[in-house]
Design a protein around this motif. Structure first.
Motif, short mmCIF file in Angstrom:
data_model
loop_
_atom_site.label_atom_id
_atom_site.label_comp_id
_atom_site.label_asym_id
_atom_site.label_seq_id
_atom_site.Cartn_x
_atom_site.Cartn_y
_atom_site.Cartn_z
N ILE A 20 0.85 -1.20 0.00
CA ILE A 20 0.00 0.00 0.00
C ILE A 20 0.88 1.25 0.00
O ILE A 20 0.63 2.19 -0.76
N ARG A 21 1.91 1.25 0.84
CA ARG A 21 2.82 2.39 0.91
C ARG A 21 3.52 2.62 -0.43
O ARG A 21 3.63 3.74 -0.90
N PHE A 22 3.98 1.52 -1.04
CA PHE A 22 4.63 1.62 -2.35
C PHE A 22 3.67 2.20 -3.39
O PHE A 22 4.05 3.08 -4.16
N GLN A 23 2.42 1.72 -3.39
CA GLN A 23 1.42 2.22 -4.34
C GLN A 23 1.15 3.70 -4.11
O GLN A 23 1.02 4.47 -5.05
N GLN A 24 1.08 4.11 -2.85
CA GLN A 24 0.84 5.52 -2.54
C GLN A 24 2.00 6.38 -3.02
O GLN A 24 1.79 7.47 -3.55
N GLU A 25 3.22 5.89 -2.84
CA GLU A 25 4.38 6.65 -3.31
C GLU A 25 4.39 6.76 -4.83
O GLU A 25 4.70 7.83 -5.38
N GLU A 26 4.03 5.69 -5.51
CA GLU A 26 3.95 5.72 -6.98
C GLU A 26 2.87 6.69 -7.44
O GLU A 26 3.06 7.45 -8.39
N ASP A 27 1.72 6.68 -6.78
CA ASP A 27 0.63 7.61 -7.12
C ASP A 27 1.08 9.06 -6.90
O ASP A 27 0.77 9.93 -7.70
N ALA A 28 1.80 9.30 -5.81
CA ALA A 28 2.29 10.65 -5.53
C ALA A 28 3.28 11.11 -6.59
O ALA A 28 3.22 12.26 -7.05
N LYS A 29 4.18 10.22 -7.02
CA LYS A 29 5.14 10.56 -8.08
C LYS A 29 4.41 10.88 -9.38
O LYS A 29 4.73 11.84 -10.08
N ARG A 30 3.43 10.04 -9.72
CA ARG A 30 2.67 10.24 -10.96
C ARG A 30 1.93 11.58 -10.92
O ARG A 30 1.95 12.34 -11.88
N PHE A 31 1.30 11.88 -9.78
CA PHE A 31 0.57 13.14 -9.64
C PHE A 31 1.52 14.32 -9.76
O PHE A 31 1.23 15.29 -10.47
N THR A 32 2.66 14.24 -9.09
CA THR A 32 3.64 15.32 -9.14
C THR A 32 4.12 15.55 -10.57
O THR A 32 4.20 16.70 -11.03
N ASN A 33 4.41 14.47 -11.27
CA ASN A 33 4.88 14.61 -12.65
C ASN A 33 3.83 15.25 -13.54
O ASN A 33 4.15 16.09 -14.39
N LEU A 34 2.58 14.89 -13.35
CA LEU A 34 1.52 15.49 -14.17
C LEU A 34 1.24 16.93 -13.76
O LEU A 34 0.92 17.76 -14.60
N GLU A 64 14.73 17.75 -20.27
CA GLU A 64 14.43 16.32 -20.35
C GLU A 64 13.00 16.03 -19.90
O GLU A 64 12.30 15.25 -20.52
N TYR A 65 12.59 16.69 -18.80
CA TYR A 65 11.23 16.48 -18.32
C TYR A 65 10.22 16.98 -19.35
O TYR A 65 9.21 16.31 -19.61
N LEU A 70 5.98 15.72 -23.15
CA LEU A 70 5.43 15.81 -24.50
C LEU A 70 5.29 14.43 -25.13
O LEU A 70 4.29 14.16 -25.80
N ASN A 71 6.26 13.56 -24.91
CA ASN A 71 6.15 12.19 -25.42
C ASN A 71 4.97 11.46 -24.78
O ASN A 71 4.25 10.73 -25.45
N TYR A 72 4.79 11.66 -23.47
CA TYR A 72 3.67 11.04 -22.77
C TYR A 72 2.34 11.51 -23.37
O TYR A 72 1.46 10.70 -23.64
N ILE A 73 2.22 12.81 -23.59
CA ILE A 73 0.99 13.37 -24.16
C ILE A 73 0.77 12.83 -25.57
O ILE A 73 -0.34 12.43 -25.92
N GLN A 74 1.82 12.80 -26.36
CA GLN A 74 1.70 12.28 -27.73
C GLN A 74 1.26 10.81 -27.71
O GLN A 74 0.38 10.42 -28.49
N ASN A 75 1.82 10.01 -26.82
CA ASN A 75 1.43 8.61 -26.73
C ASN A 75 -0.03 8.45 -26.31
O ASN A 75 -0.74 7.58 -26.81
N ARG A 76 -0.47 9.30 -25.39
CA ARG A 76 -1.88 9.25 -24.96
C ARG A 76 -2.81 9.63 -26.09
O ARG A 76 -3.86 9.01 -26.29
#
Length: 102
Positions: A20-34, A64-65, A70-76
């Motif tokens: 659960i902690r690992f999943q929360q950390e991954e969700d936080a990283k994903r949110f921060t990146n977006l 780089e970010y 932009l690559n992420y958006i293009q892929n989506r």
């Protein structure tokens, strides 16, 4: 000796909490990146402003970010396009099959 019977149960909860902690950390990283370059803000820019150097300057992120985002958006966009294309093909085939069986 009596405490050993609870050991598997304790390990289960320890492992579950770690996941659960690992999943929360991954969700936080994903949110921060977006959140660093939100798509709704990018949509407000003109097409010529979507250059990674310009975006890195506007959003105060690394080059780089900006490229990765932009690559992420293009892929989506491509994935959504292909999904819509498959829906159209599916309904077209269904329509033809219905027409042929009528």
């Amino acid at each position: 000796m009596g405490s050993n019977k609870y050991k598997p149960l304790g390990l289960f909860f320890l492992h579950k909490n770690t996941n659960i902690r690992f999943q929360q950390e991954e969700d936080a990283k994903r949110f921060t990146n977006l959140a660093m370059m939100p798509f709704f803000m990018l949509k407000e820019l003109e097409a010529h402003e979507w250059h990674p150097v310009h975006l890195a300057t506007i959003f105060d992120v690394s080059y780089e970010y900006a490229c990765d985002r932009l690559n992420y958006i293009q892929n989506r966009i491509q994935a959504n396009y292909l999904e819509e294309l498959n829906k159209i093909k599916f309904f077209t085939v269904k329509k033809e099959q219905t027409f042929l069986h009528s």
